[in-house]
Write a protein that holds these residues in place. Structure first.
Motif, short mmCIF file in Angstrom:
data_model
loop_
_atom_site.label_atom_id
_atom_site.label_comp_id
_atom_site.label_asym_id
_atom_site.label_seq_id
_atom_site.Cartn_x
_atom_site.Cartn_y
_atom_site.Cartn_z
N LEU A 65 4.10 -3.64 8.14
CA LEU A 65 5.20 -2.99 8.14
C LEU A 65 5.07 -1.49 7.79
CD1 LEU A 65 7.59 -5.37 6.32
CD2 LEU A 65 7.36 -5.14 8.74
N LEU A 66 5.04 -0.44 8.52
CA LEU A 66 4.51 0.78 8.25
C LEU A 66 5.59 1.77 8.22
CD1 LEU A 66 2.00 2.62 8.58
CD2 LEU A 66 2.02 2.51 11.17
N ASP A 67 5.65 2.63 7.19
CA ASP A 67 6.41 3.65 7.14
C ASP A 67 5.72 4.98 7.90
OD1 ASP A 67 8.28 5.70 6.28
OD2 ASP A 67 7.43 5.93 4.40
N ILE A 68 6.28 6.04 8.26
CA ILE A 68 5.96 7.12 9.17
C ILE A 68 5.49 8.14 8.20
CG2 ILE A 68 6.31 8.69 10.87
CD1 ILE A 68 5.73 6.29 11.90
N MET A 69 6.11 8.63 7.19
CA MET A 69 6.23 9.83 6.61
C MET A 69 5.47 9.47 5.24
SD MET A 69 7.01 12.20 8.43
CE MET A 69 6.54 13.49 7.51
N LEU A 70 4.14 9.62 5.18
CA LEU A 70 3.34 8.94 3.82
C LEU A 70 2.89 10.31 3.11
CD1 LEU A 70 2.37 5.95 5.80
CD2 LEU A 70 3.52 5.97 3.28
N PRO A 71 2.43 10.18 1.95
CA PRO A 71 1.80 11.51 1.13
C PRO A 71 0.55 11.65 1.82
CG PRO A 71 2.48 9.59 -0.45
CD PRO A 71 2.61 9.04 1.06
N ASP A 72 -0.23 10.93 2.17
CA ASP A 72 -1.66 11.15 3.05
C ASP A 72 -1.68 11.31 4.40
OD1 ASP A 72 -1.20 8.63 2.77
OD2 ASP A 72 -3.45 8.04 2.47
N GLY A 73 -0.47 11.57 5.03
CA GLY A 73 -0.58 11.51 6.48
C GLY A 73 0.58 11.15 7.31
N GLY A 86 2.18 8.25 9.64
CA GLY A 86 1.98 6.84 10.08
C GLY A 86 1.64 6.49 11.58
N ARG A 87 1.91 7.54 12.48
CA ARG A 87 1.72 7.50 13.83
C ARG A 87 0.17 7.56 14.11
NH1 ARG A 87 6.30 12.09 15.67
NH2 ARG A 87 5.08 12.80 13.50
N ARG A 88 -0.53 8.54 13.31
CA ARG A 88 -1.68 8.55 13.84
C ARG A 88 -2.31 7.10 13.20
NH1 ARG A 88 0.38 12.25 15.50
NH2 ARG A 88 0.27 10.70 17.16
N PHE A 89 -2.10 6.82 12.14
CA PHE A 89 -2.70 5.41 11.66
C PHE A 89 -2.42 4.29 12.77
CE2 PHE A 89 -2.06 1.37 9.57
CZ PHE A 89 -3.06 1.18 8.50
N LEU A 90 -1.21 4.27 13.16
CA LEU A 90 -0.80 3.33 14.12
C LEU A 90 -1.84 3.44 15.57
CD1 LEU A 90 0.74 1.07 15.61
CD2 LEU A 90 2.64 2.91 16.18
N GLU A 91 -2.22 4.82 15.90
CA GLU A 91 -2.82 5.29 16.96
C GLU A 91 -4.27 4.74 16.87
OE1 GLU A 91 -3.21 8.87 20.01
OE2 GLU A 91 -3.00 9.27 17.83
N ALA A 145 1.01 -1.07 -0.06
CA ALA A 145 0.10 0.02 0.07
C ALA A 145 0.79 1.34 0.08
CB ALA A 145 -0.78 0.03 1.06
N PRO A 146 0.80 2.11 -0.96
CA PRO A 146 1.82 3.36 -1.13
C PRO A 146 1.32 4.51 -0.21
CG PRO A 146 0.64 3.11 -3.03
CD PRO A 146 0.04 1.92 -2.28
N THR A 147 -0.02 4.32 0.21
CA THR A 147 -0.56 5.51 1.03
C THR A 147 -1.32 5.03 2.36
OG1 THR A 147 -2.88 5.53 0.03
CG2 THR A 147 -0.92 6.79 -0.80
N LEU A 148 -1.55 5.65 3.10
CA LEU A 148 -2.39 5.24 4.38
C LEU A 148 -3.89 4.88 4.16
CD1 LEU A 148 -1.27 7.99 7.17
CD2 LEU A 148 -0.43 5.65 6.88
#
Length: 221
Positions: free
Chosen positions: A49-57, A59-64, A30-33
């Motif tokens: 496996l989660l990147d942090i800096m993504l085009p649409d937000g 990753g920390r908020r995604f993890l939260e 998945a290239p975006t959140l």
């Protein structure tokens, strides 16, 4: 195992995906959140496996949100940030581990194995059911003095059964766990792999039983 890789760097994603597939894993990229959320809405994964800096937000908020929804799928964060405070913050949000970019692929694979072992509540590198002993890292099934080297999907299918003895898996569930969304496959493929595993398991005290209309289950004889 089936992994979801959320990473916008296409070269890195291709390299990670290729290495994981060589190790026998299924990888959806998945290239975006948003794409990552869509994958999670329709499928199940053993590891993210989660990147942090993504085009649409971020990753920390995604993890939260992932943890707030009571989703316990393990998450390894891939980050370019090396500050201790950043790493501590991600662990506090619910990450199971983190790896700082650039990283060695062998270390990533080892960390994935370690996280999955911890999540399963076991530190051992083998799975034993009855007289069957499976070594996922070596791709070997041992029954007494006999060792069988398993092909990738045979290995992942048997690993799935042995990690959940007594649980019935439907064909559609097994297709979802063994193949990525880019694969063209029918449920008949599952019958083929189950048939191969049954032959391998014949000398052991376990077998894969068929439950008509429901699916397959690992049972002790």
């Amino acid at each position: 195992m089936k992994y979801l890789l959320i990473e916008d760097n296409l070269d890195l994603a291709a390299a990670v995906g290729d290495r994981m597939r060589l190790d026998g894993h299924v990888v959806d990229h998945a290239p975006t959140l948003g794409d990552g959320a869509d994958y999670l809405n329709v499928g199940e994964y053993d590891l993210i496996l989660l990147d942090i800096m993504l085009p649409d937000g971020d990753g920390r908020r995604f993890l939260e949100r992932h943890r707030a929804a009571q989703n316990d799928t393990p998450v390894i964060v891939l980050t370019a940030r090396s500050e201790v405070s950043d790493r501590v913050g991600m662990l506090d949000l619910g990450a199971d581990d983190y790896l700082t970019k650039p990283f060695d692929h062998a270390e990533l694979q080892a960390r994935c194995r370690a996280v999955l072992r911890r999540r399963a509540g076991a530190s051992q590198t083998v799975i034993k059911r009855g007289t069957a002993i499976l070594s996922p890292v070596a791709s070997v099934l041992r029954i007494g003095e006999v060792e069988v080297t398993l092909r990738n999907r045979e290995l992942r299918l048997l690993e799935l059964f042995m990690n959940a003895p007594g649980q019935i898996f439907s064909k559609s569930k097994l297709v979802d766990r063994l193949f990525s969304y880019d694969d063209t496959v029918t449920e008949n493929a599952i019958e083929v792999y189950v048939g191969r595993l049954r032959k391998h398991l014949e000398p052991s005290s376990v077998t894969i039983s068929t439950h008509r209309g429901l699916g397959y289950r690992l049972d002790e004889r």
